[in-house]
Structures are given as structure tokens and as C-alpha cells.
Scaffold this motif. Structure first.
Motif: not given
Length: 79
Positions: A14-15, A19-20, A58-60, A62-69
Motif C-alpha cells: 500500500n505504501l 509513492w508511485a 521520507v514521510a512513508i 517514517a510512517f512505516y517505522a511507526w506502524r511496524m513498531g
């Protein structure tokens, strides 16, 4: 554990779609429309091609790191 990887891969997919869509969609599909709009002194299509896609990436990340946490905590696989 299979559900964890299923949700992880779905998040990545989805991310990457987002991005695409920003990287290519704004420049190629909407280029003519966005080139008529001025943004910080340049046309918006040019800005998306050179800065917008990078900022979106860059926002994606950051979001991925937060969501995976959160996902790691949910499945008790956090480090």
C-alpha cells in the motif's frame, strides 16, 4: 506469524502504491494540469517531480517505522 507477515507485506504494498501515485501520477498523469499551478515560484508538476516525491518517500519511511513498531508489539516480536 503468518498473519504478521501478511499484514507487513500489505502495508509495504500500500505504501509503494502511494509513492508511485505521487511520484508518477502527479508528474505524468496530472502533469499538464499541475504545470499551470505555481508553487514557490515553480510549476507544481516540476516541484512534485523533484521535491514532492522525495518528501513523500521520507514521510512513508517514517510512517512505516511507526506502524511496524505497533505491529511488532501487537504480535510480540519487538526487539
Amino acid at each position: 506469524m503468518q498473519e504478521y507477515w501478511k499484514r507487513n507485506v500489505a502495508l509495504i504494498r500500500n505504501l509503494l502504491i502511494i509513492w508511485a501515485a505521487v511520484s508518477y501520477g502527479a508528474v505524468i498523469l496530472l502533469g499538464d494540469v499541475l504545470s499551470k499551478i505555481s508553487f514557490f515560484g515553480v510549476n507544481l508538476a516540476f516541484w512534485f517531480a523533484h521535491q514532492g516525491s522525495i518528501l513523500t518517500f521520507v514521510a512513508i519511511v517514517a510512517f512505516y517505522a511507526w506502524r511496524m513498531g505497533k505491529l511488532d508489539k501487537e504480535f510480540d516480536v519487538e526487539e
